[in-house]
Design a protein around this motif. Structure first.
Motif, PDB file in Angstrom:
ATOM      1  N   PRO A 188      -1.706   6.503   7.668  1.00 50.00           N
ATOM      2  CA  PRO A 188      -0.044   6.533   8.255  1.00 50.00           C
ATOM      3  C   PRO A 188       0.088   5.517   8.492  1.00 50.00           C
ATOM      4  CG  PRO A 188      -1.333   8.643   8.747  1.00 50.00           C
ATOM      5  CD  PRO A 188      -2.867   7.811   8.475  1.00 50.00           C
ATOM      6  N   GLN A 189      -0.833   4.528   9.231  1.00 51.05           N
ATOM      7  CA  GLN A 189      -0.089   3.333   9.946  1.00 51.05           C
ATOM      8  C   GLN A 189      -0.091   2.353   9.090  1.00 51.05           C
ATOM      9  OE1 GLN A 189      -3.967   2.817  12.649  1.00 51.05           O
ATOM     10  NE2 GLN A 189      -2.927   3.521  14.346  1.00 51.05           N
ATOM     11  N   LEU A 190      -0.894   2.113   7.948  1.00 52.40           N
ATOM     12  CA  LEU A 190      -1.390   1.087   6.789  1.00 52.40           C
ATOM     13  C   LEU A 190       0.535   1.284   5.989  1.00 52.40           C
ATOM     14  CD1 LEU A 190      -4.799   0.532   6.754  1.00 52.40           C
ATOM     15  CD2 LEU A 190      -3.385  -0.614   8.530  1.00 52.40           C
ATOM     16  N   VAL A 191      -0.322   2.998   5.235  1.00 56.02           N
ATOM     17  CA  VAL A 191       1.057   2.633   4.186  1.00 56.02           C
ATOM     18  C   VAL A 191       2.631   1.471   4.678  1.00 56.02           C
ATOM     19  CG1 VAL A 191       2.418   4.029   2.888  1.00 56.02           C
ATOM     20  CG2 VAL A 191      -0.055   5.181   3.534  1.00 56.02           C
ATOM     21  N   GLY A 192       2.679   1.285   3.675  1.00 56.94           N
ATOM     22  CA  GLY A 192       3.750   0.542   3.518  1.00 56.94           C
ATOM     23  C   GLY A 192       3.744  -1.225   3.614  1.00 56.94           C
ATOM     24  N   LEU A 193       2.407  -1.612   3.782  1.00 57.29           N
ATOM     25  CA  LEU A 193       2.064  -2.977   4.713  1.00 57.29           C
ATOM     26  C   LEU A 193       1.951  -3.314   3.147  1.00 57.29           C
ATOM     27  CD1 LEU A 193      -0.637  -3.187   7.643  1.00 57.29           C
ATOM     28  CD2 LEU A 193       2.315  -3.942   7.425  1.00 57.29           C
ATOM     29  N   SER A 194       1.385  -5.156   3.113  1.00 54.82           N
ATOM     30  CA  SER A 194       1.439  -6.115   1.937  1.00 54.82           C
ATOM     31  C   SER A 194      -0.297  -5.940   2.141  1.00 54.82           C
ATOM     32  CB  SER A 194       1.760  -7.023   2.078  1.00 54.82           C
ATOM     33  OG  SER A 194       1.215  -8.277   0.950  1.00 54.82           O
ATOM     34  N   LEU A 195      -1.101  -6.019   0.667  1.00 54.67           N
ATOM     35  CA  LEU A 195      -2.712  -6.525   0.758  1.00 54.67           C
ATOM     36  C   LEU A 195      -2.481  -7.661   1.444  1.00 54.67           C
ATOM     37  CD1 LEU A 195      -3.248  -5.415  -3.169  1.00 54.67           C
ATOM     38  CD2 LEU A 195      -3.720  -3.919  -0.662  1.00 54.67           C
ATOM     39  N   LEU A 196      -1.607  -8.002   1.829  1.00 51.24           N
ATOM     40  CA  LEU A 196      -1.992  -9.958   2.629  1.00 51.24           C
ATOM     41  C   LEU A 196      -2.297  -9.490   4.252  1.00 51.24           C
ATOM     42  CD1 LEU A 196      -0.315 -12.102   0.029  1.00 51.24           C
ATOM     43  CD2 LEU A 196      -2.562 -12.153   0.216  1.00 51.24           C
ATOM     44  N   GLU A 197      -1.458  -8.109   4.379  1.00 51.44           N
ATOM     45  CA  GLU A 197      -1.045  -8.466   5.946  1.00 51.44           C
ATOM     46  C   GLU A 197      -2.605  -7.840   6.666  1.00 51.44           C
ATOM     47  OE1 GLU A 197       3.009  -7.254   7.464  1.00 51.44           O
ATOM     48  OE2 GLU A 197       2.958  -5.690   5.277  1.00 51.44           O
ATOM     49  N   ARG A 198      -3.613  -8.283   6.818  1.00 54.75           N
ATOM     50  CA  ARG A 198      -4.984  -8.327   6.778  1.00 54.75           C
ATOM     51  C   ARG A 198      -4.753  -8.055   8.640  1.00 54.75           C
ATOM     52  NH1 ARG A 198      -5.983 -10.755   1.833  1.00 54.75           N
ATOM     53  NH2 ARG A 198      -7.158 -12.579   3.420  1.00 54.75           N
ATOM     54  N   GLU A 199      -4.601  -9.482   8.756  1.00 58.85           N
ATOM     55  CA  GLU A 199      -4.077  -9.763  10.499  1.00 58.85           C
ATOM     56  C   GLU A 199      -3.691  -8.622  11.278  1.00 58.85           C
ATOM     57  OE1 GLU A 199      -5.895 -11.649  12.405  1.00 58.85           O
ATOM     58  OE2 GLU A 199      -7.015 -11.900  10.817  1.00 58.85           O
ATOM     59  N   THR A 200      -2.743  -7.633  10.243  1.00 60.75           N
ATOM     60  CA  THR A 200      -1.721  -6.585  10.611  1.00 60.75           C
ATOM     61  C   THR A 200      -2.395  -5.090  10.785  1.00 60.75           C
ATOM     62  OG1 THR A 200       0.424  -7.935  10.374  1.00 60.75           O
ATOM     63  CG2 THR A 200       0.848  -5.390  10.802  1.00 60.75           C
ATOM     64  N   MET A 201      -3.290  -5.205   9.534  1.00 63.67           N
ATOM     65  CA  MET A 201      -4.152  -3.892   9.030  1.00 63.67           C
ATOM     66  C   MET A 201      -5.294  -3.991  10.326  1.00 63.67           C
ATOM     67  SD  MET A 201      -4.718  -4.271   5.026  1.00 63.67           S
ATOM     68  CE  MET A 201      -3.264  -4.951   4.338  1.00 63.67           C
ATOM     69  N   ALA A 202      -6.096  -4.925  10.205  1.00 59.56           N
ATOM     70  CA  ALA A 202      -7.048  -5.192  11.007  1.00 59.56           C
ATOM     71  C   ALA A 202      -5.940  -4.361  12.939  1.00 59.56           C
ATOM     72  CB  ALA A 202      -7.452  -6.594  12.279  1.00 59.56           C
ATOM     73  N   ALA A 203      -5.412  -5.343  13.232  1.00 61.85           N
ATOM     74  CA  ALA A 203      -4.423  -5.092  14.826  1.00 61.85           C
ATOM     75  C   ALA A 203      -4.448  -3.690  14.961  1.00 61.85           C
ATOM     76  CB  ALA A 203      -3.890  -5.624  14.721  1.00 61.85           C
ATOM     77  N   ARG A 204      -4.085  -2.508  13.541  1.00 67.92           N
ATOM     78  CA  ARG A 204      -3.145  -1.272  13.928  1.00 67.92           C
ATOM     79  C   ARG A 204      -5.109  -0.534  14.159  1.00 67.92           C
ATOM     80  NH1 ARG A 204       1.695  -0.989   9.880  1.00 67.92           N
ATOM     81  NH2 ARG A 204       3.081  -2.173  11.174  1.00 67.92           N
ATOM     82  N   LEU A 205      -5.520  -0.853  12.848  1.00 65.95           N
ATOM     83  CA  LEU A 205      -7.320  -0.530  12.961  1.00 65.95           C
ATOM     84  C   LEU A 205      -7.530  -0.654  14.453  1.00 65.95           C
ATOM     85  CD1 LEU A 205      -8.554  -1.323   9.612  1.00 65.95           C
ATOM     86  CD2 LEU A 205      -7.150   0.888  10.299  1.00 65.95           C
ATOM     87  N   ALA A 206      -7.581  -1.746  15.287  1.00 64.69           N
ATOM     88  CA  ALA A 206      -8.131  -1.937  16.699  1.00 64.69           C
ATOM     89  C   ALA A 206      -7.424  -0.489  17.394  1.00 64.69           C
ATOM     90  CB  ALA A 206      -8.870  -3.284  16.520  1.00 64.69           C
ATOM     91  N   ARG A 207      -6.604   0.285  16.703  1.00 65.86           N
ATOM     92  CA  ARG A 207      -6.123   0.883  18.195  1.00 65.86           C
ATOM     93  C   ARG A 207      -6.832   1.989  18.256  1.00 65.86           C
ATOM     94  NH1 ARG A 207      -0.096   1.111  15.571  1.00 65.86           N
ATOM     95  NH2 ARG A 207       0.697  -0.999  16.316  1.00 65.86           N
ATOM     96  N   THR A 208      -7.968   2.084  17.387  1.00 68.20           N
ATOM     97  CA  THR A 208      -9.072   3.642  17.334  1.00 68.20           C
ATOM     98  C   THR A 208     -10.577   2.622  17.826  1.00 68.20           C
ATOM     99  OG1 THR A 208      -7.528   4.577  16.066  1.00 68.20           O
ATOM    100  CG2 THR A 208     -10.208   5.073  16.099  1.00 68.20           C
ATOM    101  N   VAL A 209     -11.146   3.319  18.740  1.00 63.65           N
ATOM    102  CA  VAL A 209     -12.080   2.431  18.628  1.00 63.65           C
ATOM    103  C   VAL A 209     -13.811   3.585  17.992  1.00 63.65           C
ATOM    104  CG1 VAL A 209     -13.659   2.697  20.802  1.00 63.65           C
ATOM    105  CG2 VAL A 209     -11.113   3.089  21.735  1.00 63.65           C
ATOM    106  N   ILE A 218       0.881  -1.205  -0.307  1.00 63.88           N
ATOM    107  CA  ILE A 218      -0.443   0.378  -0.499  1.00 63.88           C
ATOM    108  C   ILE A 218       1.067   1.767   0.101  1.00 63.88           C
ATOM    109  CG2 ILE A 218      -1.211   1.352   1.747  1.00 63.88           C
ATOM    110  CD1 ILE A 218      -2.257  -1.316   2.437  1.00 63.88           C
ATOM    111  N   THR A 219       0.737   1.919  -0.549  1.00 66.57           N
ATOM    112  CA  THR A 219       0.970   3.023  -1.264  1.00 66.57           C
ATOM    113  C   THR A 219       0.848   4.701  -0.732  1.00 66.57           C
ATOM    114  OG1 THR A 219       0.755   3.520  -3.632  1.00 66.57           O
ATOM    115  CG2 THR A 219       2.911   2.090  -2.742  1.00 66.57           C
ATOM    116  N   GLY A 220      -1.075   4.393  -0.395  1.00 64.14           N
ATOM    117  CA  GLY A 220      -1.337   5.310  -0.151  1.00 64.14           C
ATOM    118  C   GLY A 220      -2.833   5.164  -0.361  1.00 64.14           C
ATOM    119  N   ILE A 221      -3.942   5.504   0.871  1.00 63.98           N
ATOM    120  CA  ILE A 221      -4.902   5.259   1.578  1.00 63.98           C
ATOM    121  C   ILE A 221      -5.686   7.636   1.050  1.00 63.98           C
ATOM    122  CG2 ILE A 221      -6.759   4.847   2.770  1.00 63.98           C
ATOM    123  CD1 ILE A 221      -5.044   3.242   3.956  1.00 63.98           C
TER     124      ILE A 221
END
Length: 367
Positions: free
Chosen positions: A72-93, A3-6
């Motif tokens: 900013p939390q997701l840029v740089g992750l692979s499209l396959l790293e969905r668990e990491t994405m979910a964990a980072r998104l979960a930091r925000t209520v 991911i390079t941008g959202i």
């Protein structure tokens, strides 16, 4: 596949008429288009429909949290790293629609990258779903006329009827008029959006006991714990938990407490990744599942049918896939077409849709 941008682009498209139900009223689809860009030049898309009267999100809030916190939390992750994405998104209520749109745009980007349909990535059970149409508050004759138009023009024979007004007789009269006007060959179910008390709900359901209803959804508030449990225990139709059962933990709580016997899955609030978890839990518990709608536009409806068609359980029942018909326009280059009461997934990789740049420029709110 990194991911390079959202992007989060707010847009507004008027409804043909106001949509009214117990928890609120809307006059325009004030949504957010989410685009996920990758280093391969692929762009995945999804739609976030904020519902402030249900989840507390606003259009401005969705755009802000995506651009300032989530991107900013997701840029740089692979499209396959969905668990990491979910964990980072979960930091925000909270922020369910914002999180869901990012997740679905990631799946769309992955499908485009692999040249595979999202439905196939998810499960690939079928390529279409029967459609249920939502009927908002109106006079009985007007609601019957709308249902007749939907049946004649699109072949739709399942209708979700918004109830929850006071006195209760306003809504029971509407449902009876629909049954009398449409006959026994249509499916009807009711959604109260928590508008009635448990006692009012019990009275209403007894008055409609002879109408052959398919389901009852969120008739009374879930935080009326004992009242809702009492209500569900006496119903002879499945009681759908919707906004009270968003997460797998919510579903578990409501079902084990005897406060629900079915669940609504809405990709607009749980994306594809979390919706999978709700689906699998429902399958394991033996629950009925309905694919719900958050008054989505065509892009959101594409996401709903892509998920619903992927599994046997979610494709058994008609999905709420027609609310885009209430919008005066949309952003897709090729409009959706409901035929013979069904909506098919789109051909092509990912979600199989493209955004019309001229329409986006016309309706966007940040230009």
């Amino acid at each position: 596949m990194k991911i390079t941008g959202i992007e989060a682009i707010p847009f507004a498209i008027p409804y043909r008429k106001p949509l009214r139900f117990a928890s609120g009223e809307v006059h325009a689809a004030e949504h957010v288009l989410v685009r996920v860009h990758t280093d391969d030049g692929v762009v995945g898309v999804a739609e976030a429909p904020p519902r402030p009267f249900t989840y507390g999100e606003t259009q401005a809030g969705v755009a802000a949290v995506i651009e300032k916190i989530f991107a900013p939390q997701l840029v740089g992750l692979s499209l396959l790293e969905r668990e990491t994405m979910a964990a980072r998104l979960a930091r925000t209520v909270g922020n369910p629609a914002a999180k869901a749109a990012i997740d679905m745009a990631v799946w769309d980007a992955l499908g485009r990258t692999l040249d595979v349909q999202v439905t196939e990535l998810l499960g690939g059970y079928t390529d279409r779903m029967r459609v249920s149409h939502m009927l908002g508050f109106d006079e009985p004759a007007a609601m019957v006329a709308e249902a007749e138009r939907m049946r004649a023009g699109h072949g739709i024979t399942t209708f979700k009827v918004k109830v929850g007004r006071r006195p209760v007789a306003l809504d029971t009269a509407v449902v009876r008029a629909l049954r009398d006007g449409l006959g026994d060959d249509v499916e009807l179910y009711v959604d109260g959006n928590r508008g009635w008390t448990a006692a009012e709900s019990a009275v209403a359901m007894k008055e409609m006991a002879d109408l052959g209803l398919l389901f009852a959804e969120e008739l009374c508030p879930a935080d009326d714990v004992l009242g809702r449990r009492w209500l569900v225990s006496q119903l002879d139709v499945p009681f759908i938990a919707d906004e009270s059962a968003v997460t797998p933990a919510d579903v578990t709580r409501e079902v084990l407490a005897g406060s629900a016997t079915a669940v609504s899955v809405k990709t607009a609030r749980t994306g594809f990744t979390r919706s999978q978890r709700v689906h699998h839990l429902a399958e394991g518990l033996g629950l009925e599942v309905v694919m719900g709608n958050q008054i989505d536009g065509q892009l959101g409806s594409v996401c709903t049918v892509a998920f619903g068609a992927a599994y046997r359980l979610t494709s058994r029942r008609a999905g709420e896939l027609s609310n885009f018909l209430d919008m005066s326009d949309d952003l897709l280059t090729e409009p959706l077409d409901i035929r013979d009461g069904e909506l098919a997934i789109r051909p092509g990789a990912g979600l199989g849709v493209d955004i019309d740049p001229a329409k986006l420029e016309h309706y966007r709110q940040d230009a």
